[in-house]
Design a protein around this motif. Structure first.
Motif, mmCIF file in Angstrom:
data_model
loop_
_atom_site.group_PDB
_atom_site.id
_atom_site.type_symbol
_atom_site.label_atom_id
_atom_site.label_comp_id
_atom_site.label_asym_id
_atom_site.label_seq_id
_atom_site.Cartn_x
_atom_site.Cartn_y
_atom_site.Cartn_z
ATOM 1 N N MET A 1 2.288 9.966 -3.518
ATOM 2 C CA MET A 1 2.373 9.620 -2.281
ATOM 3 C C MET A 1 4.232 10.026 -1.869
ATOM 4 O O MET A 1 4.639 10.586 -2.440
ATOM 5 C CB MET A 1 2.264 8.166 -1.986
ATOM 6 N N THR A 2 4.282 10.754 -0.628
ATOM 7 C CA THR A 2 5.153 10.667 0.098
ATOM 8 C C THR A 2 5.779 9.229 0.290
ATOM 9 O O THR A 2 5.627 8.848 0.844
ATOM 10 C CB THR A 2 5.080 10.918 1.762
ATOM 11 N N GLU A 3 6.901 8.977 -0.365
ATOM 12 C CA GLU A 3 7.707 7.987 -0.338
ATOM 13 C C GLU A 3 8.372 7.721 1.329
ATOM 14 O O GLU A 3 8.393 8.719 1.962
ATOM 15 C CB GLU A 3 8.712 8.039 -0.689
ATOM 16 N N GLY A 4 8.457 6.378 1.995
ATOM 17 C CA GLY A 4 8.865 6.229 2.670
ATOM 18 C C GLY A 4 8.590 4.709 2.944
ATOM 19 O O GLY A 4 7.606 3.790 3.344
ATOM 20 N N GLU A 5 9.491 4.249 3.305
ATOM 21 C CA GLU A 5 9.243 2.190 3.718
ATOM 22 C C GLU A 5 8.227 1.605 4.746
ATOM 23 O O GLU A 5 8.160 1.217 4.955
ATOM 24 C CB GLU A 5 10.919 1.627 3.589
ATOM 25 N N SER A 6 8.782 3.262 5.999
ATOM 26 C CA SER A 6 8.142 2.874 7.255
ATOM 27 C C SER A 6 6.435 2.993 7.013
ATOM 28 O O SER A 6 5.726 2.371 7.852
ATOM 29 C CB SER A 6 8.776 3.941 7.929
ATOM 30 N N ALA A 7 6.155 3.472 5.448
ATOM 31 C CA ALA A 7 4.009 3.185 5.623
ATOM 32 C C ALA A 7 3.591 3.057 4.528
ATOM 33 O O ALA A 7 2.638 2.432 5.068
ATOM 34 C CB ALA A 7 4.190 4.861 5.019
ATOM 35 N N TRP A 8 4.642 2.042 4.035
ATOM 36 C CA TRP A 8 4.128 1.440 2.158
ATOM 37 C C TRP A 8 4.636 -0.099 2.489
ATOM 38 O O TRP A 8 5.659 -0.161 2.861
ATOM 39 C CB TRP A 8 3.901 2.375 1.263
ATOM 40 N N LEU A 9 3.970 -1.149 1.964
ATOM 41 C CA LEU A 9 4.102 -2.439 1.166
ATOM 42 C C LEU A 9 4.712 -2.155 0.468
ATOM 43 O O LEU A 9 4.411 -1.580 -0.743
ATOM 44 C CB LEU A 9 3.331 -3.172 0.934
ATOM 45 N N ALA A 12 2.822 -6.057 -3.751
ATOM 46 C CA ALA A 12 1.600 -6.774 -3.924
ATOM 47 C C ALA A 12 1.462 -6.856 -2.500
ATOM 48 O O ALA A 12 1.961 -7.952 -1.452
ATOM 49 C CB ALA A 12 1.189 -7.984 -4.868
ATOM 50 N N PRO A 13 0.693 -7.187 -1.442
ATOM 51 C CA PRO A 13 -0.901 -6.455 -2.282
ATOM 52 C C PRO A 13 -0.471 -5.075 -2.329
ATOM 53 O O PRO A 13 -1.754 -4.133 -2.307
ATOM 54 C CB PRO A 13 -1.754 -6.513 -1.882
ATOM 55 N N TRP A 14 0.537 -4.189 -1.927
ATOM 56 C CA TRP A 14 -0.182 -2.716 -1.853
ATOM 57 C C TRP A 14 -0.183 -1.936 -0.580
ATOM 58 O O TRP A 14 -0.855 -2.968 0.037
ATOM 59 C CB TRP A 14 0.670 -2.422 -3.346
ATOM 60 N N GLY A 15 -0.105 -0.581 -0.859
ATOM 61 C CA GLY A 15 -0.981 -0.249 0.663
ATOM 62 C C GLY A 15 0.034 -0.405 2.017
ATOM 63 O O GLY A 15 1.750 0.527 1.646
ATOM 64 N N ILE A 16 -1.002 0.938 2.824
ATOM 65 C CA ILE A 16 -0.389 0.985 4.316
ATOM 66 C C ILE A 16 0.177 -0.628 5.035
ATOM 67 O O ILE A 16 -0.346 -1.871 4.444
ATOM 68 C CB ILE A 16 -1.409 1.909 5.112
ATOM 69 N N ASN A 17 1.127 -0.462 5.357
ATOM 70 C CA ASN A 17 1.598 -2.155 6.721
ATOM 71 C C ASN A 17 0.879 -1.957 7.580
ATOM 72 O O ASN A 17 0.122 -1.070 7.921
ATOM 73 C CB ASN A 17 3.544 -1.622 6.431
ATOM 74 N N PHE A 48 -5.220 1.739 0.634
ATOM 75 C CA PHE A 48 -3.845 2.947 1.243
ATOM 76 C C PHE A 48 -4.346 4.186 2.456
ATOM 77 O O PHE A 48 -4.321 4.973 2.429
ATOM 78 C CB PHE A 48 -3.715 3.946 -0.191
ATOM 79 N N SER A 49 -5.855 3.274 3.001
ATOM 80 C CA SER A 49 -6.591 4.130 4.096
ATOM 81 C C SER A 49 -6.988 3.170 5.071
ATOM 82 O O SER A 49 -7.078 2.177 4.784
ATOM 83 C CB SER A 49 -7.581 5.340 4.006
ATOM 84 N N TYR A 50 -7.719 3.583 5.755
ATOM 85 C CA TYR A 50 -8.326 2.415 7.024
ATOM 86 C C TYR A 50 -9.314 3.074 6.639
ATOM 87 O O TYR A 50 -10.363 4.394 6.344
ATOM 88 C CB TYR A 50 -7.655 3.270 8.003
ATOM 89 N N ILE A 51 -10.492 2.333 5.866
ATOM 90 C CA ILE A 51 -11.404 3.130 5.956
ATOM 91 C C ILE A 51 -12.882 1.536 6.289
ATOM 92 O O ILE A 51 -12.351 0.127 6.230
ATOM 93 C CB ILE A 51 -11.746 2.752 3.944
ATOM 94 N N ALA A 52 -14.096 1.978 6.805
ATOM 95 C CA ALA A 52 -14.960 0.653 7.491
ATOM 96 C C ALA A 52 -16.092 0.877 7.314
ATOM 97 O O ALA A 52 -16.679 2.142 7.364
ATOM 98 C CB ALA A 52 -14.594 0.724 9.065
ATOM 99 N N LEU A 53 -16.708 -0.039 7.586
ATOM 100 C CA LEU A 53 -18.858 0.682 7.483
ATOM 101 C C LEU A 53 -19.096 1.795 9.000
ATOM 102 O O LEU A 53 -17.942 1.368 10.128
ATOM 103 C CB LEU A 53 -19.322 -0.099 6.778
ATOM 104 N N ALA A 54 -19.387 2.624 8.745
ATOM 105 C CA ALA A 54 -19.984 3.182 10.070
ATOM 106 C C ALA A 54 -21.493 3.594 10.205
ATOM 107 O O ALA A 54 -22.336 4.262 9.319
ATOM 108 C CB ALA A 54 -19.272 4.761 9.687
ATOM 109 N N GLU A 66 1.131 10.451 5.161
ATOM 110 C CA GLU A 66 1.529 9.877 4.399
ATOM 111 C C GLU A 66 1.565 10.462 2.892
ATOM 112 O O GLU A 66 2.477 10.216 2.498
ATOM 113 C CB GLU A 66 2.738 8.758 4.193
ATOM 114 N N ASP A 67 0.754 9.799 3.024
ATOM 115 C CA ASP A 67 -0.106 10.380 1.468
ATOM 116 C C ASP A 67 -0.466 11.407 1.683
ATOM 117 O O ASP A 67 -1.858 11.917 1.699
ATOM 118 C CB ASP A 67 -1.113 9.437 1.448
#
Length: 276
Positions: A1-9, A12-17, A48-54, A66-67
């Motif tokens: 992943m592209t590093e960047g404190e603005s994007a990632w926690l 834990a629990p890690w992932g996108i902020n 690490f993404s936005y995932i929802a039922l559709a 960023e990923d």
């Protein structure tokens, strides 16, 4: 992943902020409206993404820019066309949005016995590993691994991993998953399918190591590592090459150590130390 404190926690629990999640949620609602799909609840496991039922039978996924490892996820799913992976139903490349088949019942392989997990993983991997050429559109692992090792920092394990990698000549003729493990293997009817590829071009042995330090909570031992490598050797892979990739990948994925982690508790480094 592209590093960047603005994007990632950073812990834990890690992932996108929250900021990135809000941005992706807005895109998801916009795309859902255009595609005339009913957007349901967000799936918490998609950190690490936005995932929802559709609707009842699909998943809407929006991948953050960023990923960069996920740049060609849709291309891999399209190439597989539902054979061993969830089927890609629709894709908006510019907005990094995908409508994907929903696996049902959707249990992951973490609940299987070790033997069953080996059997399922080996079968699923053979379907995923298919001929591919670098740059069409997938990146070659050999262009990426040196950077990932450099990013692991100044540590004696990194130096050893670099020495081992210098003896390797990664192939460039096979599509690899890039994040192949128990939690990315889902039950779908009477079969198992993969999800969430970080696809690249390389060699099958590259994909095995992530199974060695999964599922979450598993503390690898030398015996467990040897059993998994043996299972894939029985399926036709080069056991020595799997060992080398496990040391290289375990090092750059395990270092720098996560907050609160030690070399003894890091699953990746436990695999590395079992093999050195």
């Amino acid at each position: 992943m592209t590093e960047g404190e603005s994007a990632w926690l950073a812990a834990a629990p890690w992932g996108i902020n929250d900021r990135v999640r809000s941005r992706l949620a807005a895109t998801a609602h916009e795309v859902a409206a255009e595609w005339n799909v009913e957007l349901g609840e967000m799936i918490a496991a998609g950190r690490f993404s936005y995932i929802a039922l559709a609707g009842d039978d699909a998943i809407l996924k929006v991948v953050p820019v960023e990923d960069d490892e996920a740049d060609h996820e849709a291309d891999a799913l399209a190439a597989l066309a539902g054979d061993g992976a969830v089927r890609l139903l629709r894709h908006d490349r510019a907005r990094r949005a995908m409508l994907i088949e929903r696996a049902r019942p959707g249990y992951d392989a973490s609940g299987l016995s070790e033997y069953e997990a080996m059997r399922v993983a080996s079968s699923a991997a053979r379907k995923f590993w298919r001929p591919a050429a670098r740059g069409r559109p997938f990146r070659w692992i050999g262009d990426l691994v040196p950077r990932w090792l450099d990013n692991a920092g100044d540590h004696y394990l990194v130096r050893q991993a670099k020495e081992i990698y210098a003896t390797m000549r990664p192939a460039d003729a096979t599509l690899v998953h890039g994040d192949f493990h128990h939690h990315n293997l889902l039950s779908n009817g009477d079969r198992w399918v993969v999800i969430d590829p970080k696809p690249m071009v390389g060699e099958p042995e590259f994909d095995v190591p992530t199974l060695l330090w999964n599922p979450i909570g598993h503390q690898p031992t030398k015996d467990s590592v040897d059993r998994w490598i043996g299972a894939f050797a029985d399926a036709g892979l080069d056991a020595n090459l799997v060992r080398k990739w496990a040391i290289v990948r375990g090092t750059y994925q395990g270092l720098p150590l996560a907050q609160g982690e030690t070399a003894e508790t890091s699953p990746q480094l436990r695999v590395v130390r079992a093999l050195l």
